[in-house]
Scaffold this motif. Structure first.
Motif, PDB file in Angstrom:
ATOM      1  N   LYS A 156       0.879  -1.164   0.000  1.00 57.31           N
ATOM      2  CA  LYS A 156       0.000   0.000   0.000  1.00 57.31           C
ATOM      3  C   LYS A 156       0.922   1.221   0.000  1.00 57.31           C
TER       4      LYS A 156
ATOM      5  N   ARG B  88       2.393   3.376  -6.398  1.00 54.11           N
ATOM      6  CA  ARG B  88       2.647   2.386  -7.440  1.00 54.11           C
ATOM      7  C   ARG B  88       3.376   3.054  -8.614  1.00 54.11           C
TER       8      ARG B  88
ATOM      9  N   LYS C  68      -3.181   1.968  -1.636  1.00 51.10           N
ATOM     10  CA  LYS C  68      -2.257   2.221  -2.736  1.00 51.10           C
ATOM     11  C   LYS C  68      -2.505   3.600  -3.329  1.00 51.10           C
TER      12      LYS C  68
END
Length: 1025
Positions: A645, A648, A685
């Motif tokens: 988390k 990205r 995320k």
């Protein structure tokens, strides 16, 4: 006419008698409502049930193929009828109603007098007039007996067809699919679910079904069932003389009312079926009522259970009040279902024409989501809608439609998302709003359960109202209503992180920060439940908080990490992992591309381009991860944090670097942003995007934060996301210079990390924020709280402490050793067979049914002995490792600083995945220690092996452990005996287990002329780390 040889049952007392003919879902619901409303106890109730079991949930028939338990379908146990003085005549049916004498005659010769008679005989499956439709191999999908017959017959079948592509047809297809058969749905119309979906919605549904390997034959009606030489089903001959082979055929082409008792008793019926009833559900005999699928009201026979429940409630209410006050005025045909894994819903007038309605459509072909909402031409009223793929807003939209109230927001906000801070919740719904469509439960009924029936838990509310006992999709809003009512009554409603902490995630975050707590033990002993171990909810949340505050290496707290974070890669269904190197902004050199190809080829990895402009390498064995990372790090790559988390990607277009429209260096700025925030842990995320112009090729307005270049700087958008519930980002600031953009993003991200609840996306966080985007602007831009400097310093500290997590393992022999497959040997084992598809290797398909793991009583074996395994220090604290004992894998766990030890099989019996040693250890409210399977979050008690998440058929074998001479010892039977039970080669999934074979190219074949034309889960979602 009535039979002559009969037994007349005497009337027991002066109460009036209600005889219910038929004990299905609607018949039972009527009995429940009559018991509820009959406060004066004026009625005796008798009912006839022609089946061998009491009422069961026909809506849940498809799940029967998974659990094979009749008890789980029973809606009320037999004891309930006794406790409520309801007389049930089992295996008996009413054949005639003597209206003049007011008594019913049964097939067993009973005569039961009545004051009121309720006909709830339901319907039967209609069989089309096809030759041989009644021959062996042809089934209908109606009762448990039908299902048992299908299960038995399927053992000798390979291919099956379902005639009918409506709701029932898709349910039947799911059942056959679960039996491991090759399935084809045969529908005479050009699309599936033609009564609920339009062409575009039907097309998306079809595409999702095809992904499962299920075929569809559209616009090609069958005309004959073809038999083999033994008189069994061989296939179907369609129109245009097209023939397809099938060993089984299930007909789900519609229903017909079971009105034969009415015809025999001179009760008015329609020539095409159905008992005529008025608005009070009375037949032409005022003391006889008809409800459910047998009733014909205002020219309509309803084939859904919810209208039947409406009818049952009307009759029960009128029989217990003075006079016929309630009327049945028709029923809403709205429905929400999960068909073959696809969420589908429709409500209101979803086929309203252009003369009365205007439509708004949202279509996401990548996420397989389609929404079409219809509004009055002035945009003030919602008229209806169709939803495929995402039905999360169904309850609120359906209630909004039924209220007939003018809209308080622009129509577009119902599809794209309301303005932040104005998200409609349960408080916005009227008490009449239907919350549970399966059982026709309103918001008012849920509130009444809490207020007047003293329900003090969600479980009690479910038992009292039946809300959430069907498909379960209404539980979020039921929970919201329950919590609101509890608060209004002065009861404490906690938003605590879990049973181990009496604080929310936000409160825990602040306490850890203020008290400068650095370990889980310090935290749980200082602010948590002392002496407990935590659980699979709080341990990863605490791990995330520690990373967000201090940014220590994540594996310094490895026992807190769920599998993906613990092994710095994403676990896949075969127990292997996927590796995603960071490719900032999607920019990569040819040399690095070559390296990725070489590594994938060397380790036999499956490669795929991700939606975030990166390359995913699938199929890496756990023991190979450090070697793969070492080669990647040496080539200049870092961890992409696809497992955490955390941030990205920051997606970019080519911007002014190449594009003739670009006015900003979107690639360069995206790289800078991604490099700045890489590795920072957050409640959920994070994804970003930078577009070089207003053409928005990087889709920045669908990200948690996004920037779009202008001639004066960048417009900053925040709190958007894609996925199953997409949300358009909202504008935070306009024409912002790069350096100020960075400052605003620092503040925004740290404020989110400080104040969001666990597993909450930025979009949901902003929706629930008082004041919405206006308040967020005051905090981030105007420094309304006076904390901007603190937020910037917190971010700076995290950035300065960054280190590549992969490199940390590569350089540390102790951490590297934790990636061995077995702690007692260098041997390795494959846990699932690989197959080749489209030139790449992937795991064999999971079978649709898993064999039971027999429990042979090895504890009674006289040959068991203590086996010396490995030194104690081979095991990390508070977690598990696996050993290889001949061909058997055994997971060994320790807790309390290695004081207590446990051993179980390593294979999770749910999907036969050899992964339990990698699961999180925790305890529940009762102190029962368990391991949470990393695959689907099923919890197993470490001492008994019992499954603690409701799957009573799943259980682990456990083994005694002792410590001696600084070694771990296990008390085990001989290897060959244990291999016979738990051997890896016995239980590993192979290609021969696959439930169906796909065709060489796509595995999908669509037969017909409509090529261009257009429903147990695993684990709790709150555990999905």
């Amino acid at each position: 006419m009535p039979p002559n040889d009969v037994t007349i049952l005497p009337v027991q007392d002066s109460k009036s008698t209600v005889v219910v003919v038929g004990l299905g879902m609607v018949g039972l619901y009527f009995i429940e409502k009559l018991l509820q409303f009959d406060v004066r106890k004026q009625y005796n109730i008798e009912t006839f049930c022609e089946e061998s079991r009491v009422a069961y949930n026909r809506v849940g028939l498809t799940q029967y193929f998974t659990h094979r338990s009749e008890e789980r379908l029973i809606m009320q146990p037999p004891s309930w009828y006794n406790e409520n003085d309801v007389t049930v005549h089992m295996n008996d049916k009413v054949t005639f109603i003597d209206r003049s004498r007011k008594c019913v005659h049964s097939s067993k010769g009973l005569i039961v007098p009545y004051d009121y008679c309720i006909i709830a005989t339901g319907s039967y499956a209609w069989l089309p007039p096809l030759p041989n439709v009644d021959k062996p191999g042809v089934f209908v999908y109606r009762t448990i007996e039908d299902l048992n017959d299908m299960i038995s017959y399927s053992k000798t079948a390979k291919r099956a067809a379902v005639i009918g592509g409506g709701l029932l047809g898709l349910e039947a297809a799911k059942a056959l699919y679960d039996l491991g058969l090759e399935v084809t749905i045969c529908e005479r119309n050009p699309l599936l679910m033609s009564r609920q979906l339009d062409k575009k919605g039907g097309k998306i549904l079809l595409r999702e079904i095809e992904k499962l390997g299920i075929k569809a034959s559209l616009s090609l009606p069958p005309k004959e069932i073809i038999l083999d030489d033994n008189g069994k089903t061989k296939g179907i001959l369609f129109e245009k003389d097209h023939f397809s082979e099938f060993e089984m055929v299930v007909v789900a082409a519609g229903i017909r009312p079971r009105d034969e008792i009415a015809k025999a008793s001179d009760i008015s019926t329609h020539p095409k079926g159905g008992i005529f009833v008025n608005d009070h559900l009375q037949t032409n005999d005022p003391d006889i009522f008809a409800i459910g699928e047998v009733a014909l009201h205002a020219g309509m026979v309803y084939g859904l259970v919810a209208p039947g429940y409406d009818m049952a409630e009307v009759v029960a209410n009128n029989l217990t009040s003075n006079g016929l006050k309630r009327k049945f005025i028709g029923s809403d045909l709205s429905c929400k279902l999960k068909l073959l894994g696809v969420h589908v819903a429709s409500f209101g007038d979803y086929f309203a024409g252009n003369d009365v309605a205007m439509s708004l459509v949202y279509k996401d072909p990548f996420g397989s989501i389609y929404k079409k909402y219809l509004f009055s031409k002035d945009g003030k009223h919602l008229l209806g809608g169709i939803m495929v793929g995402d039905t999360n807003d169904y309850a609120k939209l359906h209630a909004l439609y039924k209220s007939k109230k003018p809209l308080t927001m622009a129509p577009g906000e119902l599809i794209l998302g309301v303005k932040s801070g104005q998200a409609p919740g349960a408080d916005d719904l009227s008490d009449e709003a239907q919350i549970c469509s399966c059982n026709n439960v309103s918001k008012g009924q849920v509130r009444a359960a809490v207020r007047t029936k003293n329900c003090r838990s969600i479980g009690e509310v479910k038992s009292c109202t039946k809300a959430g006992t069907g498909c379960g999709g209404c539980m979020p809003i039921v929970t919201e209503i329950f919590q609101a009512e509890m608060k209004s009554l002065g009861h404490k409603v906690t938003q605590n992180m879990c049973p181990h902490f009496e604080y929310t995630r936000v409160e825990v975050f602040q306490l850890v920060k203020i008290k400068k707590l650095k370990t889980f033990k310090e935290i749980i002993e200082t602010i948590g439940k002392k002496g407990s171990h935590g659980c699979e909810i709080c341990r990863p949340a605490i791990g995330s908080i520690l990373a967000s505050l201090w940014n220590d290496p994540i594996l310094d707290h490895s026992s807190l990490q769920d599998t993906n974070d613990r092994f710095l890669a994403n676990m896949q269904r075969d127990g292997s992992y996927s590796v995603v190197p960071r490719v900032p902004a999607g920019e990569i050199t040819p040399q690095k591309l070559v390296v990725l190809g070489q590594i994938a080829d060397k380790y036999g990895l499956y490669t795929k381009i991700t939606g975030g402009q990166r390359i995913d390498l699938f199929g890496a064995a756990k023991q190979d991860l450090p070697d793969i990372w070492e080669e990647l790090v040496n080539a200049g790559f870092e961890s992409g944090h696809a497992y955490g988390k955390a941030l990205r990607t920051v997606k970019s277009c080519v911007g002014s670097t190449w594009c003739r429209y670009g006015i900003g260096d979107s690639v360069g700025f995206a790289i800078r942003i991604e490099e700045r925030y890489k590795g920072i842990r957050s409640p959920h995320k994070l994804k970003g995007g930078v577009s070089g112009c207003i053409r928005e090729c990087a889709e920045a307005q669908g990200k948690d934060f996004g920037l779009i270049a202008t001639d004066k700087g960048y417009n900053i958008y925040v709190c958007g996301n894609g996925g199953s519930k997409p949300k358009h980002a909202v504008l935070l600031a306009k024409d912002v210079p790069e350096e100020l953009c960075i400052k605003y993003l620092d503040r925004f991200l740290m404020y989110y990390i400080h104040t969001a609840d666990k597993l909450t996306r930025t979009a949901r966080w902003l929706e629930k924020m008082d004041g919405g985007i206006d308040y967020l602007r005051k905090v981030i831009i105007d420094d309304h709280l006076g904390i901007c400097k603190d937020l910037e310093e917190d971010m700076s500290r995290l950035i300065n402490r960054y280190q590549c997590e992969w490199a940390g393992v590569v350089k540390d022999p102790v951490k590297r050793a934790q990636f061995k497959q077995f702690v007692n040997t260098q041997d390795t084992q494959v846990a699932i067979e690989k197959i080749t598809e489209r030139g790449q290797r992937r795991p064999a398909d999971w079978p649709k049914e898993f064999s039971d793991i027999s429990e042979i009583p090895i504890e009674q074996s006289s040959q068991k002995s203590w086996i010396k395994i490995v030194p104690i220090d081979s095991f990390p604290d508070e977690s598990g490792q696996v050993i290889k004992y001949s061909d058997t894998q055994i997971a060994i766990f320790n807790t309390d600083e290695r004081k207590h030890w446990y051993a179980t099989q390593n294979m999770c019996p749910h999907k036969r995945a050899f992964v339990l040693s990698q699961g999180l250890i925790g305890d529940d409210e009762n102190g029962t220690l368990h391991v949470s399977c990393p695959m689907h979050k099923k919890n197993f008690a470490l001492e008994s092996g019992e499954c603690l998440t409701g799957d009573v058929g799943l259980k682990l074998m456990t083994f005694d452990v002792k410590l001696e001479d600084n070694y771990v010892w296990l008390y085990l039977p001989p290897p060959q005996e244990l291999d016979r039970l738990l051997g890896t080669n016995k239980w590993m999934v192979t290609k021969n287990h696959a439930a169906r074979k796909k065709s060489k190219e796509t595995g999908v074949q669509i037969v017909g002329s409509a090529l261009g034309c257009s429903s147990a889960g695993c684990g709790g979602k709150e555990l999905d780390w």
